[in-house]
Design an enzyme around this catalytic site. Structure first.
Site, PDB file in Angstrom:
ATOM      1  N   HIS A 175       3.300  79.596  19.899  1.00 45.09           N
ATOM      2  CA  HIS A 175       2.541  80.160  21.018  1.00 45.09           C
ATOM      3  C   HIS A 175       3.477  80.507  22.172  1.00 45.09           C
ATOM      4  O   HIS A 175       3.366  81.569  22.794  1.00 45.09           O
ATOM      5  CB  HIS A 175       1.466  79.164  21.448  1.00 45.09           C
ATOM      6  CG  HIS A 175       0.481  79.726  22.424  1.00 45.09           C
ATOM      7  ND1 HIS A 175       0.139  79.082  23.588  1.00 45.09           N
ATOM      8  CD2 HIS A 175      -0.234  80.878  22.419  1.00 45.09           C
ATOM      9  CE1 HIS A 175      -0.747  79.825  24.256  1.00 45.09           C
ATOM     10  NE2 HIS A 175      -0.990  80.909  23.562  1.00 45.09           N
ATOM     11  N   HIS A 179       4.371  84.593  23.502  1.00 45.97           N
ATOM     12  CA  HIS A 179       4.282  85.085  24.880  1.00 45.97           C
ATOM     13  C   HIS A 179       5.650  85.511  25.431  1.00 45.97           C
ATOM     14  O   HIS A 179       5.710  86.170  26.470  1.00 45.97           O
ATOM     15  CB  HIS A 179       3.602  84.053  25.784  1.00 45.97           C
ATOM     16  CG  HIS A 179       2.102  84.026  25.611  1.00 45.97           C
ATOM     17  ND1 HIS A 179       1.264  84.923  26.232  1.00 45.97           N
ATOM     18  CD2 HIS A 179       1.287  83.220  24.877  1.00 45.97           C
ATOM     19  CE1 HIS A 179       0.005  84.676  25.888  1.00 45.97           C
ATOM     20  NE2 HIS A 179      -0.001  83.649  25.065  1.00 45.97           N
ATOM     21  N   HIS A 206      -4.889  85.452  18.883  1.00 46.96           N
ATOM     22  CA  HIS A 206      -5.716  84.342  19.353  1.00 46.96           C
ATOM     23  C   HIS A 206      -6.986  84.190  18.495  1.00 46.96           C
ATOM     24  O   HIS A 206      -7.459  83.083  18.266  1.00 46.96           O
ATOM     25  CB  HIS A 206      -6.049  84.513  20.838  1.00 46.96           C
ATOM     26  CG  HIS A 206      -4.856  84.313  21.723  1.00 46.96           C
ATOM     27  ND1 HIS A 206      -3.998  85.339  22.079  1.00 46.96           N
ATOM     28  CD2 HIS A 206      -4.346  83.194  22.305  1.00 46.96           C
ATOM     29  CE1 HIS A 206      -3.024  84.856  22.849  1.00 46.96           C
ATOM     30  NE2 HIS A 206      -3.214  83.566  23.000  1.00 46.96           N
ATOM     31  N   GLU A 311      -6.530  89.889  28.951  1.00 44.09           N
ATOM     32  CA  GLU A 311      -5.290  89.154  29.264  1.00 44.09           C
ATOM     33  C   GLU A 311      -4.846  89.468  30.683  1.00 44.09           C
ATOM     34  O   GLU A 311      -4.116  88.704  31.297  1.00 44.09           O
ATOM     35  CB  GLU A 311      -4.156  89.524  28.300  1.00 44.09           C
ATOM     36  CG  GLU A 311      -2.943  88.643  28.556  1.00 44.09           C
ATOM     37  CD  GLU A 311      -1.678  89.006  27.801  1.00 44.09           C
ATOM     38  OE1 GLU A 311      -0.783  88.159  27.752  1.00 44.09           O
ATOM     39  OE2 GLU A 311      -1.579  90.131  27.288  1.00 44.09           O
ATOM     40  N   HIS A 326      -8.583  85.646  31.476  1.00 46.18           N
ATOM     41  CA  HIS A 326      -7.877  84.759  30.542  1.00 46.18           C
ATOM     42  C   HIS A 326      -6.924  83.833  31.288  1.00 46.18           C
ATOM     43  O   HIS A 326      -6.947  82.609  31.139  1.00 46.18           O
ATOM     44  CB  HIS A 326      -7.110  85.595  29.499  1.00 46.18           C
ATOM     45  CG  HIS A 326      -6.073  84.798  28.768  1.00 46.18           C
ATOM     46  ND1 HIS A 326      -4.731  84.857  29.060  1.00 46.18           N
ATOM     47  CD2 HIS A 326      -6.190  83.892  27.758  1.00 46.18           C
ATOM     48  CE1 HIS A 326      -4.069  84.032  28.269  1.00 46.18           C
ATOM     49  NE2 HIS A 326      -4.930  83.439  27.472  1.00 46.18           N
ATOM     50  N   HIS A 330      -7.088  79.513  32.126  1.00 51.93           N
ATOM     51  CA  HIS A 330      -6.090  78.473  31.818  1.00 51.93           C
ATOM     52  C   HIS A 330      -5.759  77.657  33.070  1.00 51.93           C
ATOM     53  O   HIS A 330      -5.678  76.425  33.025  1.00 51.93           O
ATOM     54  CB  HIS A 330      -4.809  79.118  31.284  1.00 51.93           C
ATOM     55  CG  HIS A 330      -4.831  79.379  29.806  1.00 51.93           C
ATOM     56  ND1 HIS A 330      -4.342  78.491  28.881  1.00 51.93           N
ATOM     57  CD2 HIS A 330      -5.275  80.444  29.080  1.00 51.93           C
ATOM     58  CE1 HIS A 330      -4.481  78.982  27.664  1.00 51.93           C
ATOM     59  NE2 HIS A 330      -5.049  80.172  27.751  1.00 51.93           N
ATOM     60  N   HIS A 366     -10.721  80.111  24.049  1.00 52.42           N
ATOM     61  CA  HIS A 366     -10.370  81.346  23.337  1.00 52.42           C
ATOM     62  C   HIS A 366     -11.506  81.833  22.442  1.00 52.42           C
ATOM     63  O   HIS A 366     -11.626  83.038  22.211  1.00 52.42           O
ATOM     64  CB  HIS A 366      -9.044  81.190  22.592  1.00 52.42           C
ATOM     65  CG  HIS A 366      -7.891  81.532  23.484  1.00 52.42           C
ATOM     66  ND1 HIS A 366      -7.524  82.837  23.750  1.00 52.42           N
ATOM     67  CD2 HIS A 366      -7.085  80.767  24.245  1.00 52.42           C
ATOM     68  CE1 HIS A 366      -6.522  82.852  24.613  1.00 52.42           C
ATOM     69  NE2 HIS A 366      -6.238  81.608  24.937  1.00 52.42           N
TER      70      HIS A 366
END
Length: 638
Positions: A175, A179, A206, A311, A326, A330, A366
């Site tokens: 992950h 990114h 995802h 995103e 998104h 987080h 997600h």
């Protein structure tokens, strides 16, 4: 003097060693005065850097763009040395990694594993403590020390059954790397490189994580996850047992039943507003930019546009209006214990791409986002027969060849992680942690295909897997089944007239990365040469390719589809030959995504039949196989 890849590799490795410990170099003052670095040094050292936090990302982008634009390799190294003790430690490693992956003169140079740079993001603090005591107790400097990883919970918490999966070092490292390869703030006009279908890839990678997680839940006799559904319901608790060795403070544990709170940067009302604006756009079929120009959410580009919007990447059309749901999701979740910062706590694991998969809320969050993407997919027509078929081609037999035919064995395997590149233990011998992870036996797919025409047909072979039954033992209908389909492999094969036997090894999967090299292996030049396909460290870990299954032997659909490669191919694919290891989830670096079809095809849209068998065409084959889990631990794997 022209440096070889190995020479560059050896010059780069020290930039990552002991990243949390200040060096004795006198570069920081120079960085402070350097005009290149204006706007850097904002995020304090010792703070936890988050890719999801808008201000952190602005500073990290500034740094990686400066590093990518450095004219020579020497200048790049010089800038890295200057900035290392000046900017935040996590931000430095992120920006340095992005630059290394994208500088043309670093082609072939491999990033050391993130779990060796920041093992505190992967290893419980009790284990570190144990390792320190052992290093102190064993003063023999040459001797290698290995301690066992502690566990992070117990059976009273049902979610503990899945800690082996969520806390797996390989998927959390994946992950983080994903990114790096797809930075949200990537600006092609600055870097000169376009990231093809980046928004769609954000959705698909995802979506696959959620599908795989539900396959694990069903393997453990647990229900599929409950999606996150509103911003006011109480959250379940989670404790990671991680402590950041950068500032000595733990990633806080979240007790049960806390609810999300507004932050000074963003409110829950903002989140709800963004959610309904995106939802409205899906239902009216277009999004609008700042000048009210409409962009259709059509079959070709709709999912890519939506992925960028959710995103909130640089490509997002009208980020001001559609927001950043998104990323802020987080951040808000990670700061639930200290929303206004009064206690100076670290944020929780949800704030970091290398730790967020540990928390059950990650998958629920997600799945909530994926439900928005699926709402869009529901607006698209079913695939027509002519879009699915491959005239003249028939898949006649599919077999999994392993120890037992059509059964894959899974088990625990032990591995080790070296802590010595991150911390000074005051000894030359390495200090390592031994841990267990899920793995599977190697196997082959054996696929028999008849080409009824008289000429060779280039084809794409697509392989998926999904559980046959739900948590109650009922057969899954296609409506639910398609969202549990995990991509196992996708590859090109020429079908000669008549009978074709295709054999494909599990190790060659287009989903997984083929190998990961440790700091020590890189320092000894292992696997490094001028012509090697660059290894981009992005890809699903091979040991988690197959879901766990259960002790009785859990039935799975193994679905194989053969499509016409002439319709699937993309003009420039393969021209650079770099970074095409795990293309399904990671794309192919600096080139077009190597498949013209939508990601997840043919399961990316709803299917008009209830049962898979009623929908299968001659160029498809659905075979039921079993996955059997064995409790024993296999030997150490390096």
């Amino acid at each position: 003097m022209v440096l070889s890849v190995l020479q560059k590799q050896l010059r780069v490795l020290p930039l990552f060693e002991h990243a949390t410990i200040p060096t004795k170099e006198k570069f920081a003052l120079k960085a402070y005065l350097d005009h290149n670095f204006q706007g850097l040094g904002v995020l304090g050292r010792g703070q936890l850097f988050s890719l999801f936090h808008a201000e952190h990302l602005v500073e990290a982008t500034k740094l990686y763009e400066v590093l990518i634009k450095a004219e020579t390799f020497e200048e790049f190294l010089d800038l890295c040395h200057q900035v290392r003790d000046f900017v935040n430690e996590g931000l430095y490693v992120y920006a340095l990694s992005v630059a290394l992956l994208h500088r043309p003169d670093c082609k072939g140079v491999t990033l050391p594993p993130i779990q060796e740079i920041f093992p505190d993001k992967f290893v419980p603090v009790q284990t570190f403590n144990h390792a320190l005591k052992e290093a102190f107790r064993e003063p023999d400097k040459e001797k290698e020390i290995i301690v066992d990883m502690e566990t992070t919970g117990n059976i009273r918490d049902p979610e503990y059954n899945l800690s082996y999966y969520r806390e797996d070092i390989g998927i959390n490292a994946h992950h983080w790397h994903w990114h790096l390869v797809y930075p949200a703030t990537w600006r092609p006009e600055v870097t000169g490189k376009v990231k093809d279908r980046k928004g769609e890839l954000f959705y698909y990678m995802h979506q696959q994580m959620c599908a795989r997680y539900d396959c694990e839940r069903l393997s453990n006799g647990m229900p599929r996850m409950e999606p996150f559904h509103d911003f006011h319901s109480p959250l379940e608790g989670y404790s990671s047992h991680l402590t950041s060795l950068m500032n000595g403070m733990p990633y806080p544990s979240r007790p049960n039943d806390l609810t999300l709170q507004d932050l000074k940067e963003v409110s829950l009302q903002d989140m709800e507003r963004w959610r309904s604006r995106i939802s409205d756009a899906i239902h009216i079929g277009h999004v609008q930019d700042e000048n009210n120009h409409e962009y259709l959410l059509d079959e070709t580009h709709g999912i890519d546009i939506l992925g960028a919007l959710v995103e909130a990447s640089h490509e997002s059309i009208n980020q001001h209006f559609y927001g950043s749901i998104h990323n802020w999701g987080h951040v808000i979740t990670a700061r639930v214990l200290d929303p206004d910062g009064r206690f100076h706590l670290n944020p929780g694991v949800m704030s970091d791409t290398a730790t967020s998969l540990r928390d059950p809320i990650f998958y629920r969050w997600h799945r909530f986002l994926d439900n928005m993407f699926q709402d869009y997919k529901e607006t698209l027509p079913h695939y027509r027969k002519d879009e699915l078929e491959f005239p003249g081609v028939e898949v006649t037999k599919v077999l999994v060849s392993a120890e037992h035919a059509n059964n894959i064995n899974t088990f625990k395997e032990s591995a080790v992680l070296n802590l010595s590149h991150a911390y000074e233990f005051g000894r030359t011998g390495d200090v390592k942690v031994r841990y267990n992870h899920l793995s599977h036996e190697p196997f082959d797919y054996k696929i028999e295909v008849e080409n009824h025409s008289s000429r060779t047909k280039p084809a794409t072979v697509r392989i998926f897997m999904a559980p046959k039954y739900d948590e109650l033992g009922n057969e899954l209908h296609t409506k639910d089944l398609r969202r549990l389909m995990i991509e196992m492999d996708k590859f090109h094969h020429d079908l000669h007239p008549g009978h074709n036997n295709i054999v494909r090894h599990s190790k060659d999967s287009s989903v997984t990365l083929s190998s990961e090299r440790t700091f020590n292996e890189l320092a000894h030049g292992e696997g490094i040469n001028e012509h090697a396909n660059e290894y981009c460290s992005c890809g699903w870990p091979d040991h988690l390719l197959v879901p766990r299954g259960d002790e009785k032997g859990m039935p799975f659909h193994l679905f194989v589809m053969v499509t016409d490669w002439l319709h699937d191919q993309v003009g420039d694919h393969g021209k650079t030959g770099i970074c095409v290891d795990a293309v399904s989830y990671c794309g192919a670096k600096d080139q077009l995504y190597p498949d013209r079809r939508p990601m997840g095809f043919p399961f990316d849209r709803s299917i008009e039949r209830d049962h898979l068998e009623e929908w299968v065409l001659p160029n498809m084959r659905n075979t039921v196989i079993t996955v059997t889990y064995h409790e024993d631990v296999h030997k150490e794997h390096h």
